[in-house]
Design a protein around this motif. Structure first.
Motif, PDB file in Angstrom:
ATOM      1  N   THR A   1     -87.583-138.461 -37.562  1.00  0.00           N
ATOM      2  CA  THR A   1     -87.180-138.650 -38.957  1.00  0.00           C
ATOM      3  C   THR A   1     -87.084-137.317 -39.679  1.00  0.00           C
ATOM      4  OG1 THR A   1     -88.187-140.854 -39.044  1.00  0.00           O
ATOM      5  CG2 THR A   1     -87.810-139.740 -41.143  1.00  0.00           C
TER       6      THR A   1
ATOM      7  N   CYS B   1     -84.092-135.215 -38.277  1.00  0.00           N
ATOM      8  CA  CYS B   1     -82.807-135.731 -38.750  1.00  0.00           C
ATOM      9  C   CYS B   1     -82.596-135.439 -40.231  1.00  0.00           C
ATOM     10  CB  CYS B   1     -82.709-137.235 -38.487  1.00  0.00           C
ATOM     11  SG  CYS B   1     -82.372-137.647 -36.764  1.00  0.00           S
TER      12      CYS B   1
ATOM     13  N   THR C   1     -81.713-131.712 -40.419  1.00  0.00           N
ATOM     14  CA  THR C   1     -80.421-131.403 -39.816  1.00  0.00           C
ATOM     15  C   THR C   1     -79.265-131.924 -40.655  1.00  0.00           C
ATOM     16  OG1 THR C   1     -81.361-131.447 -37.575  1.00  0.00           O
ATOM     17  CG2 THR C   1     -78.982-131.722 -37.754  1.00  0.00           C
ATOM     18  N   VAL C   2     -79.350-133.203 -41.021  1.00  0.00           N
ATOM     19  CA  VAL C   2     -78.266-133.828 -41.788  1.00  0.00           C
ATOM     20  C   VAL C   2     -78.172-133.221 -43.191  1.00  0.00           C
ATOM     21  CG1 VAL C   2     -77.447-135.984 -42.800  1.00  0.00           C
ATOM     22  CG2 VAL C   2     -78.373-135.974 -40.482  1.00  0.00           C
TER      23      VAL C   2
ATOM     24  N   PHE D   1     -84.100-143.102 -33.877  1.00  0.00           N
ATOM     25  CA  PHE D   1     -83.312-141.943 -34.228  1.00  0.00           C
ATOM     26  C   PHE D   1     -82.043-141.897 -33.385  1.00  0.00           C
ATOM     27  CE2 PHE D   1     -86.209-140.609 -30.893  1.00  0.00           C
ATOM     28  CZ  PHE D   1     -85.406-139.876 -30.038  1.00  0.00           C
ATOM     29  N   SER D   2     -81.063-141.203 -33.907  1.00  0.00           N
ATOM     30  CA  SER D   2     -79.795-141.076 -33.195  1.00  0.00           C
ATOM     31  C   SER D   2     -79.877-139.961 -32.187  1.00  0.00           C
ATOM     32  CB  SER D   2     -78.672-140.771 -34.212  1.00  0.00           C
ATOM     33  OG  SER D   2     -77.532-140.307 -33.559  1.00  0.00           O
TER      34      SER D   2
ATOM     35  N   CYS E   1     -79.223-136.458 -33.325  1.00  0.00           N
ATOM     36  CA  CYS E   1     -80.196-135.712 -34.120  1.00  0.00           C
ATOM     37  C   CYS E   1     -81.275-135.142 -33.218  1.00  0.00           C
ATOM     38  CB  CYS E   1     -80.793-136.594 -35.200  1.00  0.00           C
ATOM     39  SG  CYS E   1     -79.595-137.026 -36.481  1.00  0.00           S
TER      40      CYS E   1
END
Length: 244
Positions: free
Chosen positions: A7, A10, A13-14, A240-241, A244
């Protein structure tokens, strides 16, 4: 720990990847705001020293630039603040879980800790063993610690309980330092209570790494002391993706 740090990673990063685009959006909004202030005549009323059209335009450009710059800074500071609070929460929850596990693998420590606790007569039931009487009292003690004890207090307790054999801990660059954790705990407190909001947080990446490494340190402490290992069969699916 895996889900929590996914979490955080991500989020960072995002968020940072989106800042260049966000800057364009914010800049457009600020241009519209400043243009409205200029056309309404309010900018001249609010700002001292505007003498002519040139001053008005330069002041408007300066104001627009600073508004956008501060908005982007605030966003970056907020990302860092949220990341630190999340990382602190992950570590605190892990320490609480480790303490709960020690009630099963180090019962002698907890029996000694609660030996002066008073027991209600209603807690004594027929055919109850001594262990069955102590179990809920120890569980209550750990629940109280989980809820009320500070991060440092939980670290100190685990250090008292975990006694790995000399030389069994892996050699790493990490060194447990209560002063660093106390400092980070104070920063977290300041974020939650608003004192740190809108302010730069130096060395955020370094501090996040220290909190993550502290989790690893205590996991290894539990592993070397009691053989704690992770069972993949009971791990929850990571939220999570892969990107990420």
């Amino acid at each position: 720990m895996v889900n929590g740090w996914a979490t955080i990673d991500c989020l960072r990063t995002v968020s940072y990847a989106g800042i260049p685009y966000a800057k364009q959006v914010v800049a457009a909004e600020d241009r519209s705001l400043v243009a409205s202030l200029i056309s309404s005549g309010n900018l001249e009323k609010f700002i001292i020293g505007i003498k002519d059209e040139g001053d008005l335009q330069r002041t408007g450009d300066f104001l627009r630039e600073k508004l956008t710059e501060q908005a982007i800074k605030n966003a970056a500071y907020s990302i860092d603040a949220a990341s630190l609070v999340f990382a602190h929460t992950i570590l605190d929850d892990a320490l609480s879980a480790f303490l709960e596990i020690t009630s099963q693998v180090a019962p002698a420590f907890w029996r000694k800790r609660i030996e002066k606790k008073k027991i209600e007569v209603s807690e004594l039931k027929d055919d109850c063993s001594f262990a069955e009487i102590l179990s809920p009292i120890i569980a209550k003690e750990i629940a109280t610690i989980r809820r009320n004890a500070s991060l440092i207090e939980k670290c100190n307790l685990l250090h008292q309980i975990c006694k790995p054999k000399a030389g069994t801990m892996p050699a790493t660059d990490y060194k447990f330092d209560s002063a660093i954790l106390l400092k980070l705990d104070q920063v977290r407190h300041d974020v939650i209570h608003g004192d740190q909001l809108g302010k730069e947080m130096p060395e955020t990446e370094k501090n996040l790494k220290y909190l993550r490494d502290t989790w690893n340190y205590f996991f290894m402490l539990m592993h070397k002391s009691f053989g704690l290992r992770i069972d993949p069969a009971v791990m929850s699916k990571p939220r999570f993706s892969p990107n990420c």
